[in-house]
Enzyme design. Structure first.
Site, PDB file in Angstrom:
ATOM      1  N   HIS A 180      22.948  -3.562 -11.185  1.00  0.00           N
ATOM      2  CA  HIS A 180      24.193  -2.945 -11.635  1.00  0.00           C
ATOM      3  C   HIS A 180      25.183  -2.913 -10.488  1.00  0.00           C
ATOM      4  O   HIS A 180      24.785  -2.738  -9.335  1.00  0.00           O
ATOM      5  CB  HIS A 180      23.940  -1.515 -12.139  1.00  0.00           C
ATOM      6  CG  HIS A 180      25.070  -0.985 -12.938  1.00  0.00           C
ATOM      7  ND1 HIS A 180      26.143  -0.355 -12.364  1.00  0.00           N
ATOM      8  CD2 HIS A 180      25.299  -1.039 -14.263  1.00  0.00           C
ATOM      9  CE1 HIS A 180      26.993  -0.028 -13.317  1.00  0.00           C
ATOM     10  NE2 HIS A 180      26.518  -0.425 -14.476  1.00  0.00           N
ATOM     11  N   ASP A 226      20.380  -1.581 -20.430  1.00  0.00           N
ATOM     12  CA  ASP A 226      20.021  -2.599 -21.414  1.00  0.00           C
ATOM     13  C   ASP A 226      18.544  -2.981 -21.399  1.00  0.00           C
ATOM     14  O   ASP A 226      18.086  -3.691 -22.290  1.00  0.00           O
ATOM     15  CB  ASP A 226      20.856  -3.871 -21.176  1.00  0.00           C
ATOM     16  CG  ASP A 226      22.320  -3.634 -21.445  1.00  0.00           C
ATOM     17  OD1 ASP A 226      22.616  -3.013 -22.475  1.00  0.00           O
ATOM     18  OD2 ASP A 226      23.157  -4.036 -20.634  1.00  0.00           O
TER      19      ASP A 226
HETATM   20  N1  CMC Z   1      18.251 -10.770 -11.099  1.00  0.00           N
HETATM   21  C1  CMC Z   1      18.142 -11.397  -9.915  1.00  0.00           C
HETATM   22  N2  CMC Z   1      19.037 -11.266  -8.913  1.00  0.00           N
HETATM   23  C2  CMC Z   1      20.077 -10.468  -9.115  1.00  0.00           C
HETATM   24  C3  CMC Z   1      20.257  -9.768 -10.313  1.00  0.00           C
HETATM   25  C4  CMC Z   1      19.294  -9.930 -11.331  1.00  0.00           C
HETATM   26  N3  CMC Z   1      19.430  -9.298 -12.498  1.00  0.00           N
HETATM   27  N4  CMC Z   1      21.396  -9.049 -10.240  1.00  0.00           N
HETATM   28  C5  CMC Z   1      21.927  -9.286  -9.037  1.00  0.00           C
HETATM   29  N5  CMC Z   1      21.126 -10.137  -8.345  1.00  0.00           N
HETATM   30  C6  CMC Z   1      21.313 -10.609  -6.966  1.00  0.00           C
HETATM   31  C7  CMC Z   1      22.310 -11.757  -6.900  1.00  0.00           C
HETATM   32  O1  CMC Z   1      21.682 -13.002  -7.041  1.00  0.00           O
HETATM   33  C8  CMC Z   1      22.893 -11.545  -5.522  1.00  0.00           C
HETATM   34  O2  CMC Z   1      21.967 -12.024  -4.578  1.00  0.00           O
HETATM   35  P1  CMC Z   1      22.440 -12.585  -3.120  1.00  0.00           P
HETATM   36  O3  CMC Z   1      23.275 -11.504  -2.512  1.00  0.00           O
HETATM   37  O4  CMC Z   1      21.150 -12.811  -2.401  1.00  0.00           O
HETATM   38  O5  CMC Z   1      23.228 -13.828  -3.404  1.00  0.00           O
HETATM   39  C9  CMC Z   1      22.940 -10.014  -5.384  1.00  0.00           C
HETATM   40  O6  CMC Z   1      21.890  -9.528  -6.232  1.00  0.00           O
HETATM   41  C10 CMC Z   1      24.250  -9.404  -5.798  1.00  0.00           C
HETATM   42  O7  CMC Z   1      24.602  -9.927  -7.066  1.00  0.00           O
HETATM   43  P2  CMC Z   1      26.087  -9.841  -7.661  1.00  0.00           P
HETATM   44  O8  CMC Z   1      26.151 -10.631  -8.900  1.00  0.00           O
HETATM   45  O9  CMC Z   1      27.065 -10.143  -6.559  1.00  0.00           O
HETATM   46  O10 CMC Z   1      26.167  -8.277  -7.889  1.00  0.00           O
HETATM   47  P3  CMC Z   1      27.070  -7.547  -8.939  1.00  0.00           P
HETATM   48  O11 CMC Z   1      27.223  -6.168  -8.477  1.00  0.00           O
HETATM   49  O12 CMC Z   1      28.323  -8.310  -9.189  1.00  0.00           O
HETATM   50  O13 CMC Z   1      26.138  -7.670 -10.241  1.00  0.00           O
HETATM   51  C11 CMC Z   1      25.385  -7.446 -12.426  1.00  0.00           C
HETATM   52  C12 CMC Z   1      25.977  -6.731 -11.205  1.00  0.00           C
HETATM   53  C13 CMC Z   1      25.111  -6.417 -13.496  1.00  0.00           C
HETATM   54  C14 CMC Z   1      26.428  -8.456 -12.958  1.00  0.00           C
HETATM   55  C15 CMC Z   1      24.080  -8.176 -12.008  1.00  0.00           C
HETATM   56  O14 CMC Z   1      23.156  -7.271 -11.461  1.00  0.00           O
HETATM   57  C16 CMC Z   1      23.460  -8.965 -13.158  1.00  0.00           C
HETATM   58  O15 CMC Z   1      23.851 -10.102 -13.403  1.00  0.00           O
HETATM   59  N6  CMC Z   1      22.465  -8.351 -13.891  1.00  0.00           N
HETATM   60  C17 CMC Z   1      21.883  -8.998 -15.040  1.00  0.00           C
HETATM   61  C18 CMC Z   1      22.777  -8.775 -16.263  1.00  0.00           C
HETATM   62  C19 CMC Z   1      22.675  -7.348 -16.761  1.00  0.00           C
HETATM   63  O16 CMC Z   1      21.609  -6.780 -16.918  1.00  0.00           O
HETATM   64  N7  CMC Z   1      23.868  -6.778 -17.070  1.00  0.00           N
HETATM   65  C20 CMC Z   1      23.964  -5.420 -17.651  1.00  0.00           C
HETATM   66  C21 CMC Z   1      24.620  -4.461 -16.694  1.00  0.00           C
HETATM   67  S1  CMC Z   1      24.406  -2.748 -17.223  1.00  0.00           S
HETATM   68  C22 CMC Z   1      25.224  -2.657 -18.732  1.00  0.00           C
HETATM   69  C23 CMC Z   1      26.679  -2.629 -18.591  1.00  0.00           C
HETATM   70  O17 CMC Z   1      27.211  -1.594 -18.155  1.00  0.00           O
HETATM   71  O18 CMC Z   1      27.307  -3.622 -18.941  1.00  0.00           O
END
Ligand code: CMC
Length: 429
Positions: free
Chosen positions: A306, A363
């Site tokens: 998140h 989720d």
């Molecule tokens: N699985 C594997 N690696 C992950 C994941 C994951 N679910 N989420 C983040 N990472 C890693 C990503 O690869 C990156 O690694 P590195 O720094 O080594 O390159 C690091 O963590 C940071 O990722 P980011 O995408 O820059 O972080 P963010 O804060 O933008 O991401 C997120 C937040 C929710 C988009 C992401 O965690 C994600 O894609 N999760 C899976 C989708 C999901 O479950 N979404 C629902 C969110 S909660 C409901 C809502 O409020 O919408």
């Protein structure tokens, strides 16, 4: 004592005020920065940018706290109903009995969908995704429900809120019935909000649907847990689109589109697809965890991670309890729950997930709750959208009532070509 920060640019010192929120979080007010220094700030994805002051929802991602109007989400999920929580979010206080009755009567009065709109609905292709249908229908509401000249602005706004909260639920059930080729079931005045939705979804003239109070409770909790989440992607979309002073329905429709994506609300559908793939692969979670860690593989564990929570999402904890309770009460066993629990167990002990602060989010278990209720997979994100409506509405209202409101218009740092002259086509290449 007023706080400030000093910034040195080209040998000159500037002082910028620091704003302190009611829970002690601090923010540098950069609104005069460009005027003072000629500089802007750059923050891709707005990870460090506060776009507004808000008194609706407080969350602390390090401590796993979520409160609506000061009330912990744990208490609301346990004791409140979705309609009461919607009232709280929109109006700022919990309703008295009289206020709640008035609000419920208003929702009931606006629960039907214009018959022409229903016909319009029927022309969507059967296989269209319900989120696409929902965003189009909500946008189309302005055409079917135009502003009436004899209403004050406040009356018009309140009617629009009630229409959205009530009709979107009716439309969601309608789209499901139509997609299955079933007749539409109209809302019943004797049923409360969640029970009414379940009845519109599942009633059949040949097999009357029995409304199970455990399912109603689980649905109320599900919607309460989704009701608001401060400046998330879809809410930011509602505020941004609304800032151009377009009508409320268009702004909410934009929120629905933003929610659809798999990184946001679409994750609840993606989690079940992922768990189903693990099941089809023999149930071993290890290869999926390995793929999620592999830098060269775009795969991510859905329902994990998140932007704000760097610890366990408090909603995920409650959702797991709701999930256990509903499966127990319905005496159901869902093999996907075992896979989800195994996946969580493996991932939260893994150094990649620990180092990246990745924990289950709302989720992760919500899809299993929805499956237990009989909600089809492609409707999962619609269920999230119904839940998020009070949040979108209250955030839109707050932004419209803000005396400092402004058109949302971010800046950029241009990194493209410098000026060059047009080359006629024969001279290119
Ligand atoms: N699985 C594997 N690696 C992950 C994941 C994951 N679910 N989420 C983040 N990472 C890693 C990503 O690869 C990156 O690694 P590195 O720094 O080594 O390159 C690091 O963590 C940071 O990722 P980011 O995408 O820059 O972080 P963010 O804060 O933008 O991401 C997120 C937040 C929710 C988009 C992401 O965690 C994600 O894609 N999760 C899976 C989708 C999901 O479950 N979404 C629902 C969110 S909660 C409901 C809502 O409020 O919408």
């Amino acid at each position: 004592m007023e706080q400030s920060i000093k910034l040195m640019v080209d040998g000159k010192t500037y002082e910028l005020p620091i704003l302190v929120g009611t829970e002690g979080e601090r923010a540098i007010d950069i609104s005069q920065l460009r005027q003072m220094t000629g500089l802007i700030t750059l923050d891709p994805g707005f990870a460090n940018t506060g776009s507004c002051k808000s008194s609706i929802t407080f969350m602390n991602g390090e401590r796993g706290i979520l409160r609506y109007r000061g009330y912990p989400v744990e208490e609301l999920a346990e004791h409140s109903t979705f309609v009461e929580t919607a009232y709280l979010l929109i109006n700022g206080e919990l309703p008295t009995r009289k206020e709640l009755t008035r609000f419920s009567v208003m929702l009931n009065d606006h629960s039907l969908v214009h018959e022409d709109m229903r016909e319009f609905f029927q022309n969507f292709p059967r296989r269209a995704h319900p989120m696409g249908i929902l965003s189009s229908m909500v946008n189309a509401m302005r055409a079917f429900y135009p502003e009436l000249p004899d209403r004050t602005e406040e009356e018009e706004t309140n009617v629009s809120f009630a229409r959205l909260l009530s009709k979107v639920r009716t439309m969601a059930a309608m789209s499901y019935r139509i997609s299955r080729g079933h007749t539409v079931v109209y809302p019943r005045p004797d049923l409360l909000y969640a029970a009414n939705f379940l009845n519109m979804m599942f009633y059949s003239p040949v097999r009357p649907y029995e409304i199970d109070p455990d399912v109603v409770n689980a649905l109320n909790a599900f919607w309460i847990l989704h009701a608001d989440h401060e400046q998330n992607s879809s809410t930011a979309a509602v505020r941004l689109v609304g800032s151009s002073r377009v009508h409320l329905y268009a702004a909410i429709s934009a929120g629905i589109c933003a929610l659809w994506g798999p990184l946001h609300g679409g994750a609840n559908q993606a989690v079940i697809e992922m768990l189903t793939a693990i099941q089809a692969n023999g149930g071993d979670v290890a290869p999926f965890v390995a793929r999620a860690k592999d830098k060269n593989d775009p795969f991510r564990l859905m329902g994990f991670g998140h932007r704000v929570y760097k610890t366990y999402d408090p909603r995920a904890r409650i959702m797991k309890k709701v999930c256990d309770r509903v499966l127990n009460n319905l005496k159901r066993h869902d093999p996907l729950l075992n896979i989800a629990m195994k996946l969580e167990e493996v991932a939260i002990k893994d150094s990649y997930f620990i180092d990246h602060h990745l924990y289950p989010n709302v989720d992760f278990y919500s899809g299993i709750v929805l499956r237990a209720m009989g909600i089809p997979l492609n409707m999962f994100t619609v269920m999230f959208a119904i839940g998020r409506l009070p949040g979108w509405i209250s955030q839109w209202k707050e932004s419209i009532d803000d005396p400092e409101r402004k058109l949302h218009r971010p800046r950029q740092v241009y990194v493209g070509k410098n000026k060059r002259n047009y080359v006629p086509i024969d001279g290119r290449g």
